[in-house]
Structures are given as C-alpha cells and as structure tokens.
Design an enzyme around this catalytic site. Structure first.
Site, PDB file in Angstrom:
ATOM      1  CG  ASP A 319      -1.084  -4.853   0.707  1.00  0.00           C
ATOM      2  OD1 ASP A 319      -1.507  -4.299  -0.323  1.00  0.00           O
ATOM      3  OD2 ASP A 319       0.132  -5.026   0.934  1.00  0.00           O
ATOM      4  CD  GLU A 320       1.805  -4.416   4.530  1.00  0.00           C
ATOM      5  OE1 GLU A 320       2.443  -5.092   5.360  1.00  0.00           O
ATOM      6  OE2 GLU A 320       2.269  -4.095   3.433  1.00  0.00           O
ATOM      7  CB  SER A 321      -4.459   1.251   3.208  1.00  0.00           C
ATOM      8  OG  SER A 321      -4.227   1.130   1.841  1.00  0.00           O
TER       9      SER A 321
END
Ligand code: TNX
Length: 505
Positions: A319-321
């Site tokens: 997630d959210e890289s």
C-alpha cells in the site's frame, strides 16, 4: 423417579429463538423446554484427541468463569440417561462444511457435533452465549436453565478476520493473546499482524538482527517500542491455533519500510541508513527496488516468517508506496510474490498490488480503491474485503470520539454493521470474495483499553457480516442482540464504546 419428577416440575418452557446469539446462526428450531446445567453435568469427549481435549478444557474454563460451575471432563462414552454435554466429531454425516456444527439441546443432554474440531469450537461458542452469566443473576445460582432445541450453523465466508497494527504502537504477547481470546468469542478465525512499518519492526529475523533490535526500538510518539522474539511469536501462533485462529504475518513493502531502512544502510539506494521515525506521515519510504540485496532481504525475511507460519498466507503489504515509481513497483511486487510462493505460501497484499501481475491464488485486500479490487479479480485473484469506510477500527465513531482518525469516515456502530460485502464493487461477488477483515491501525491507540474501545462493539457486527447470510441480517434485529452482549463484555472486562444507538440491556 422422585428426582426426575422434581426436575420435570421445575423446567421452564424457554424459547431458543429468543436467545441473542451473535453471529446469528443459520437455523434455530426451539422445543420449548430446558436443560439444567449444574455441578452434576459432565462433559464427554467420545473421540479423545489433543485438539478435542483442548476444546473440552476450554469449555470447562469458560463455563467456570461464566457460571462458577466446575464441570468434570470425561473421555468415555456418555451414559444414556444422564445430564451431560457431549462433543462429537462426525466427519461423514454433518453436511455443513468445514466449519459448520449442530448444537442439539434436549432436557437430558447438550450435544455438539461437527465434522472438524473447528466446527466443535464454534458450537462451543454458541453454547456459551446460550448459558446465562451468573454475576448478573440475583441471587446467584448453582443451576442454570438453558433453552432446548436444535441449531444448525455454518459460515458464509471462510475468512473472518481482524488486523492489528503492532508497528505504530507495540502490543506485547499478553496483549495479543487477550485480543485473540476476545476475537474467538465471535468466531473470528484470522488475525493479521501488521509487523513492520515506518515506525517499527516487530519480529526477530535471525539473518537480519538489527531489524528488531534497532528497527523495533521505538514507536509513534517516541516510546520504547519492542518486538517479538521468534519463540514469542510461535507462542502467539500456538495460542491462536488453540482458538482456531490463523495468524497472517505482514511485512509491508516496498513502502512503509523506514524501520528497515534505518536498520540496514545497504537497503537504501544511496547506501545511507535512515533515521528512526516516530511521526504518523505515510508514503515517504521505499526499499531500493533495483538493488539485488533488496531481494536477498525479502527472501530471508519471508523464509524465516514462513517457517513460523502454519497458515497459508504471507501478507506483503504494497500500500501507499508513493515514492516508488509504478514502473519499479510492478516488477518488485512480482518478485516479492515469487518469493512468497517459493516458500510455499499464498500472497496477500493491499489492493494496490493489483497493478502487478498476480499469482493464481493471490488475494487482494480491498481497503481503498474499488477499481483495484476489480482489476485483481480480472487478473484471477480473490478479494478480502476491508473497506476503510466500514471496517477500519481506527476511525472515530463520531467527531467527539477521544481516539482515532477520520480520513475515511466516522463509523458509528450501525454504519459498521449495515452493509454487504458483495454490494461494494460491481463485478466482485460472492465467488470472488474470501471474507471480511477489520483492521486496527494504531497511530492513536497505545494500550489495551484504547484498543478495546475502538474494536468493541464494531467488530462484533463485522463478525456477523462474515458469518451470516445477508438475507438473515438486519440492524433492527442485530442491535437488540448486540445490546444483550454488554453483560458478556463486562464479564470479559472489555472496555467497549457504549454507543447510544444500541439498546444496551
Ligand atoms: C492507511 S490502510 C494505511 C495505513 C494507516 C491508515 C490509518 C492502508 C493499507 N494504509 O498505513 O495506518 O491509513 O488509518
């Protein structure tokens, strides 16, 4: 004969359909009499095995806590005309799937049968919800009448989960065990542990020791953090297994990795170790995706985790890289999946992993973007349902909640309950969904009292969504059964949120 007459005369016509069980069982047929539970009741285990004995002793301990009765466990066959509880494995004849059970209560006996130990355990949980709680009775009693009838039950989804973020704030082994004990009451069968994030690395990895000793040395707000040794982690896995809960370990990557990047300079593209981080921003860290050592690291970590994991899944985050370009993210996530498979496990990842090619048995955890969930299904993956707006236990109940965030929504207890997993994403239906999971992120949660306040009672609704057919669920009915749980919450010492939307009894 005289004793028989006396007990007959004292039986009440109790209605099993009026007993507030959560999750709501599939079928309840009342016979309008009562079974009398007392010190004279014996628990029989005709098919003695280690697992059955564990379930039997669990029942003894819970009944004692709940009623004050100390029942005897016997491994023999039950006598025919007596007052007893029997737990029976019936592999051939049940027909209710791997987790189903039949609970049959007559005037003389309580019989729980199932084709697996897990099914028996769920039958035991239902029985415990049918037995009254002594502390609440005035005067306290030594015999307990319970309603007779038959319950046939089995879950809709095979994955009914909770997630605990032990990275933002560390929760020790005793805390996690208590959480497992509370989840088991509502037939939840997976606990996903978010073991690493920017603020902390919480699991000992013997081939990369600094991850835990340095990366685990702090947490949000700058507290002392902590980590599980591999021995402690196995203790958690074992404790969960005894309650038919599978632990799913997550190492979030390639983002959410500052704690690792602070522990080993060589994981950074510039070769410089990062500072430990104790704030709550997300999306600023990334592993160096075109450096071979990164894949050696992922392989070592996944191998050691897989060795401690009897369950089928390893969660690789994803997630959210935000600082990993998509053209780097995709090949990284493909190699990470190969590594998970090479160690004999299935891949779980947050919905962003759907941007990569997916392994045939990968599972995409839908938390944010419906388009990602759909893309995952189109690539052949299954979906685990965790929409932030409904299942995020770190969301405030309302604007007055003393704890939690509200970026996704305020989630009151009715909003947590009143939705249906198959109605969220067109194209993602029952056949694509493995189940439901409720994450507790812990940026604002530091101890068990706070954890329980955010989790209870919302997760009880999620447990019902994972177990019970949508056609059998309604808030109007659920809220009364939930209102009756307050005695149980109090018995268990749960610091629950007493929502005014629930008619607490
Ligand atoms: C988003 S949910 C995150 C977490 C945060 C959470 C706070 C997800 C996959 N990522 O890193 O803790 O929001 O609510």
């Amino acid at each position: 004969i005289i004793a028989g007459l006396i007990s007959c005369n004292t039986r009440t016509a109790l209605d099993l359909t009026k007993v507030p069980v959560i999750p709501k069982p599939v079928e309840v047929k009342p016979t309008l009499s009562s079974f009398i539970l007392s010190e004279a009741t014996t628990i029989y285990l005709p098919d003695a095995s280690k697992e059955l004995e564990q379930i039997g002793s669990y029942l003894v301990v819970q009944l004692d806590a709940q009623t004050g009765l100390n029942l005897t466990l016997a491994e023999a066959q039950a006598p025919s005309n007596d007052n007893f509880i029997v737990l029976k494995l019936e592999p051939e004849t049940i027909g209710l799937g791997a987790e189903g059970y039949v609970l049959n209560i007559t005037e003389d006996l309580v019989e729980i049968s199932a084709s697996t130990p897990a099914g028996l355990f769920y039958g035991v949980q239902t029985l415990l919800q049918i037995v009254p709680i002594n502390e609440e009775l005035n005067p306290k009693v030594g015999t307990f009448e319970i309603a007779t009838g038959t319950i046939k039950d089995s879950p809709v989804y095979s994955y009914r989960g909770a997630m605990l973020d032990v990275a933002r704030h560390f929760f020790n082994v005793e805390d996690v065990k208590r959480y497992i004990d509370l989840l088991a009451v509502y037939k939840i069968n997976y606990l996903h542990l978010h073991l690493a994030d920017d603020q902390g690395w919480r699991i000992e990895i013997k081939s990369w020791p600094n991850l835990a000793t340095h990366g685990g040395s702090t947490e949000v707000g700058g507290g002392e953090g902590g980590y599980y040794t591999q021995e402690q982690y196995k203790e958690i896995v074992e404790h969960a297994a005894e309650r038919f809960i599978t632990i799913v370990p997550e190492i979030d990557m390639p983002g959410h990795t500052n704690a690792a990047l602070a522990s080993y300079a060589e994981l950074n593209c510039d070769g410089k170790a990062r500072e430990l981080y104790t704030g709550i921003e997300v999306g600023f860290s990334t592993l160096c995706t075109d450096n071979e050592i990164t894949y050696k690291f992922v392989d070592d970590v996944v191998r050691e985790l897989a060795e401690m994991t009897p369950g089928e899944y390893i969660h690789i985050g994803g997630d959210e890289s935000h600082v990993t370009p998509l053209e780097d993210y995709i090949p990284f996530m493909e190699r990470a999946q190969d590594i998970v498979e090479s160690h004999g496990k299935k891949v779980l990842g947050w919905d962003e992993i759907a941007h990569a090619s997916l392994k045939a048995n990968a599972v995409v955890q839908f938390w944010d973007k419906a388009s990602n969930a759909l893309m995952g299904v189109q690539k052949g993956a299954k979906v685990l349902i965790s929409p932030a707006k409904r299942t995020y236990l770190d969301m405030q109940y309302d604007s007055l909640s003393p704890l939690g965030l509200h970026w996704a929504a305020y989630i009151e207890v009715d909003s947590a309950y009143n939705w249906e997993p198959t109605a969220l994403v067109p194209g993602v239906g029952r056949e694509n969904i493995i189940g439901v999971e409720s994450p507790l992120w812990t940026e604002t949660i530091t101890n068990m009292d706070d954890l329980e306040f955010m989790v209870f009672p919302r997760i009880v609704g999620h447990a019902e969504i994972g177990w019970t057919e949508p056609s059998a669920r309604s808030w109007a009915d659920f809220k009364h059964r939930l209102g009756s749980q307050c005695k149980r919450f109090e018995m268990l010492g749960i610091n629950y949120y007493p929502s005014t939307r629930v008619p607490w009894k």
